[in-house]
Write a protein that holds these residues in place. Structure first.
Motif, PDB file in Angstrom:
ATOM      1  N   HIS A 101       0.838  -1.197   0.000  1.00  0.00           N
ATOM      2  CA  HIS A 101       0.000   0.000   0.000  1.00  0.00           C
ATOM      3  C   HIS A 101       0.870   1.242   0.000  1.00  0.00           C
ATOM      4  CE1 HIS A 101       0.813  -0.860   4.262  1.00  0.00           C
ATOM      5  NE2 HIS A 101       0.732   0.441   4.451  1.00  0.00           N
ATOM      6  N   GLN A 102       0.424   2.252  -0.768  1.00  0.00           N
ATOM      7  CA  GLN A 102       1.127   3.527  -0.875  1.00  0.00           C
ATOM      8  C   GLN A 102       0.287   4.583  -0.177  1.00  0.00           C
ATOM      9  OE1 GLN A 102       2.226   4.609  -4.884  1.00  0.00           O
ATOM     10  NE2 GLN A 102       2.587   6.744  -4.356  1.00  0.00           N
ATOM     11  N   LEU A 103       0.844   5.174   0.878  1.00  0.00           N
ATOM     12  CA  LEU A 103       0.067   6.099   1.695  1.00  0.00           C
ATOM     13  C   LEU A 103      -0.162   7.441   1.019  1.00  0.00           C
ATOM     14  CD1 LEU A 103       1.692   5.436   5.195  1.00  0.00           C
ATOM     15  CD2 LEU A 103      -0.439   4.504   4.267  1.00  0.00           C
ATOM     16  N   GLN A 104       0.787   7.879   0.199  1.00  0.00           N
ATOM     17  CA  GLN A 104       0.695   9.209  -0.390  1.00  0.00           C
ATOM     18  C   GLN A 104       1.172   9.160  -1.832  1.00  0.00           C
ATOM     19  OE1 GLN A 104       2.953  12.125   1.731  1.00  0.00           O
ATOM     20  NE2 GLN A 104       2.270  13.846   0.485  1.00  0.00           N
ATOM     21  N   PRO A 105       0.421   9.748  -2.765  1.00  0.00           N
ATOM     22  CA  PRO A 105       0.864   9.727  -4.158  1.00  0.00           C
ATOM     23  C   PRO A 105       2.055  10.649  -4.377  1.00  0.00           C
ATOM     24  CG  PRO A 105      -1.098  11.072  -3.954  1.00  0.00           C
ATOM     25  CD  PRO A 105      -0.891  10.417  -2.618  1.00  0.00           C
ATOM     26  N   ALA A 106       2.844  10.324  -5.373  1.00  0.00           N
ATOM     27  CA  ALA A 106       3.949  11.196  -5.753  1.00  0.00           C
ATOM     28  C   ALA A 106       3.409  12.352  -6.594  1.00  0.00           C
ATOM     29  CB  ALA A 106       4.982  10.403  -6.547  1.00  0.00           C
ATOM     30  N   LEU A 107       4.178  13.409  -6.678  1.00  0.00           N
ATOM     31  CA  LEU A 107       3.823  14.540  -7.534  1.00  0.00           C
ATOM     32  C   LEU A 107       4.764  14.528  -8.734  1.00  0.00           C
ATOM     33  CD1 LEU A 107       3.000  18.149  -6.482  1.00  0.00           C
ATOM     34  CD2 LEU A 107       4.656  17.755  -8.293  1.00  0.00           C
ATOM     35  N   VAL A 108       4.197  14.557  -9.931  1.00  0.00           N
ATOM     36  CA  VAL A 108       5.007  14.469 -11.137  1.00  0.00           C
ATOM     37  C   VAL A 108       4.634  15.586 -12.100  1.00  0.00           C
ATOM     38  CG1 VAL A 108       4.990  11.953 -10.856  1.00  0.00           C
ATOM     39  CG2 VAL A 108       3.480  13.013 -12.550  1.00  0.00           C
ATOM     40  N   VAL A 109       5.552  15.839 -13.046  1.00  0.00           N
ATOM     41  CA  VAL A 109       5.257  16.702 -14.196  1.00  0.00           C
ATOM     42  C   VAL A 109       5.505  15.873 -15.444  1.00  0.00           C
ATOM     43  CG1 VAL A 109       5.867  18.808 -12.952  1.00  0.00           C
ATOM     44  CG2 VAL A 109       7.611  17.636 -14.306  1.00  0.00           C
ATOM     45  N   THR A 110       4.895  16.274 -16.541  1.00  0.00           N
ATOM     46  CA  THR A 110       5.085  15.526 -17.775  1.00  0.00           C
ATOM     47  C   THR A 110       6.488  15.723 -18.310  1.00  0.00           C
ATOM     48  OG1 THR A 110       4.258  17.379 -19.098  1.00  0.00           O
ATOM     49  CG2 THR A 110       2.650  15.722 -18.388  1.00  0.00           C
ATOM     50  N   ARG A 111       6.914  14.789 -19.091  1.00  0.00           N
ATOM     51  CA  ARG A 111       8.234  14.839 -19.719  1.00  0.00           C
ATOM     52  C   ARG A 111       8.421  16.151 -20.485  1.00  0.00           C
ATOM     53  NH1 ARG A 111      11.877  11.381 -22.443  1.00  0.00           N
ATOM     54  NH2 ARG A 111      12.611  12.303 -24.395  1.00  0.00           N
ATOM     55  N   ALA A 112       7.401  16.522 -21.260  1.00  0.00           N
ATOM     56  CA  ALA A 112       7.499  17.734 -22.086  1.00  0.00           C
ATOM     57  C   ALA A 112       7.661  18.977 -21.223  1.00  0.00           C
ATOM     58  CB  ALA A 112       6.271  17.857 -22.972  1.00  0.00           C
ATOM     59  N   ALA A 113       6.883  19.062 -20.128  1.00  0.00           N
ATOM     60  CA  ALA A 113       6.962  20.230 -19.251  1.00  0.00           C
ATOM     61  C   ALA A 113       8.338  20.339 -18.607  1.00  0.00           C
ATOM     62  CB  ALA A 113       5.874  20.156 -18.184  1.00  0.00           C
ATOM     63  N   TYR A 114       8.888  19.204 -18.195  1.00  0.00           N
ATOM     64  CA  TYR A 114      10.197  19.223 -17.556  1.00  0.00           C
ATOM     65  C   TYR A 114      11.295  19.623 -18.541  1.00  0.00           C
ATOM     66  CZ  TYR A 114      14.332  17.936 -14.926  1.00  0.00           C
ATOM     67  OH  TYR A 114      15.550  17.983 -14.290  1.00  0.00           O
ATOM     68  N   LEU A 115      11.303  18.991 -19.709  1.00  0.00           N
ATOM     69  CA  LEU A 115      12.371  19.252 -20.679  1.00  0.00           C
ATOM     70  C   LEU A 115      12.272  20.642 -21.285  1.00  0.00           C
ATOM     71  CD1 LEU A 115      12.750  15.800 -22.468  1.00  0.00           C
ATOM     72  CD2 LEU A 115      14.177  16.814 -20.680  1.00  0.00           C
ATOM     73  N   ALA A 116      11.090  21.261 -21.219  1.00  0.00           N
ATOM     74  CA  ALA A 116      10.977  22.643 -21.680  1.00  0.00           C
ATOM     75  C   ALA A 116      11.812  23.575 -20.791  1.00  0.00           C
ATOM     76  CB  ALA A 116       9.515  23.079 -21.671  1.00  0.00           C
ATOM     77  N   LEU A 117      11.965  23.188 -19.519  1.00  0.00           N
ATOM     78  CA  LEU A 117      12.760  23.983 -18.580  1.00  0.00           C
ATOM     79  C   LEU A 117      14.227  23.569 -18.570  1.00  0.00           C
ATOM     80  CD1 LEU A 117      10.364  24.033 -15.477  1.00  0.00           C
ATOM     81  CD2 LEU A 117      10.572  25.737 -17.290  1.00  0.00           C
ATOM     82  N   PHE A 118      14.470  22.246 -18.672  1.00  0.00           N
ATOM     83  CA  PHE A 118      15.835  21.727 -18.556  1.00  0.00           C
ATOM     84  C   PHE A 118      16.141  20.803 -19.739  1.00  0.00           C
ATOM     85  CE2 PHE A 118      14.248  22.393 -14.191  1.00  0.00           C
ATOM     86  CZ  PHE A 118      15.189  23.304 -13.728  1.00  0.00           C
ATOM     87  N   PRO A 119      16.288  21.351 -20.932  1.00  0.00           N
ATOM     88  CA  PRO A 119      16.530  20.507 -22.112  1.00  0.00           C
ATOM     89  C   PRO A 119      17.824  19.703 -22.023  1.00  0.00           C
ATOM     90  CG  PRO A 119      16.855  22.839 -22.619  1.00  0.00           C
ATOM     91  CD  PRO A 119      16.211  22.786 -21.280  1.00  0.00           C
TER      92      PRO A 119
END
Length: 292
Positions: free
Chosen positions: A66-84
């Motif tokens: 069981h996972q008590l708390q979900p992780a927080l993620v961003v999409t690949r595209a959103a991340y690479l737009a900031l850090f190509p």
């Protein structure tokens, strides 16, 4: 073979375990529609995570069932737009985990097929927002290396342009930011001692104000002074104050503070760490009251 209990886990050691080389079954189906879970090969830990050492993951062993708390993620595209430049680190992953890298690591370590998460691309609104979110999750955790914290704060200051803006983003005082960054000025020997718990953070802050070439000698002198005080025989003719029945007076506290020569920022942080919010409010009232 089951992993050894209590062993610390680094991000580097998990690079081959998460992603294309994940040891868990990749055939686990994902639910239709916007996903709330994904197999591990579709997720990658934030390459800009301030934590290089994820610590002991045994407290997360239950994630297999069981996972008590979900992780927080961003999409690949959103991340690479900031850090190509991080494209190689992101690889073929569809999502980048910003908060929950330890959960991702534990899922890989303990054979959890999927990880639950929420997608919040607004966290990747700009580089500062993403770095702040990654730092904010870790600040104050007991197992977060204090020098890694200092390095992360320093990077945020560089991104923000000023220590004041970085402090505002982290909801901290500018003095707190300055204290953390000061630790990066310590000599390598003292940084090692700080990491290993041999050097207290409060003393490290003071030593950071000393020229680097004199820091080790200053620390040794402080140790010798402390050792001498411990070895000094008690004078039976001088009555000792019992802290249980005789609270420290203002002169007692002043004398103790002079040993550490704290600057206002250090003193303020120490009081925030020691006093409850109600006591801090009462102290603030006392300080601003005109008692002349």
């Amino acid at each position: 073979m089951a992993p050894a209990k209590g062993r610390r886990t680094s991000l580097a050691s998990l690079a081959s375990a998460v992603g294309e080389h994940s040891p868990v079954d990749e055939r686990t189906p994902r639910p239709a529609g916007p996903p709330t879970k994904a197999v591990l090969k579709d997720l990658v830990a934030n390459p800009r995570n301030p934590r290089r050492d994820l610590g002991d993951l045994t407290d997360l062993a239950s994630i297999k069932t069981h996972q008590l708390q979900p992780a927080l993620v961003v999409t690949r595209a959103a991340y690479l737009a900031l850090f190509p430049d991080d494209a190689e680190d992101v690889g073929a992953a569809r999502w980048v985990v910003i908060n929950g890298c330890r959960r991702l690591a534990a899922a890989a370590k303990y054979g959890c097929a999927e990880l639950e998460f929420v997608v919040k691309d607004e966290v990747a609104h700009d580089r500062i927002s993403l770095l702040t979110a990654a730092i904010d999750e870790n600040i104050g955790r007991r197992d977060f290396d204090v020098l890694e914290e200092a390095e992360a704060v320093d990077r945020l200051v560089a991104e923000c342009g000023t220590a004041g803006e970085a402090a505002r983003r982290l909801n901290r005082t500018e003095g707190w930011v300055s204290q953390r960054r000061a630790l990066l000025k310590l000599a390598p020997e003292l940084q090692t001692a700080l990491r290993e718990g041999e050097l207290a953070v409060r003393l490290a802050r003071s030593l950071a104000q000393v020229p680097r070439e004199d820091q080790v000698a200053a620390w040794q002198a402080a140790q010798e002074r402390d050792s001498g005080k411990q070895d000094q025989p008690q004078d039976s003719a001088v009555p000792r104050r019992d802290p249980k029945t005789q609270p420290a007076s203002a002169p007692h506290i002043t004398k103790a503070l002079r040993r550490f020569e704290p600057n206002p920022g250090v003193l303020a942080q120490a009081l925030r760490d020691y006093l409850a919010p109600a006591q801090l409010a009462e102290l603030a009232d006392e300080l601003i009251t005109d008692r002349r």
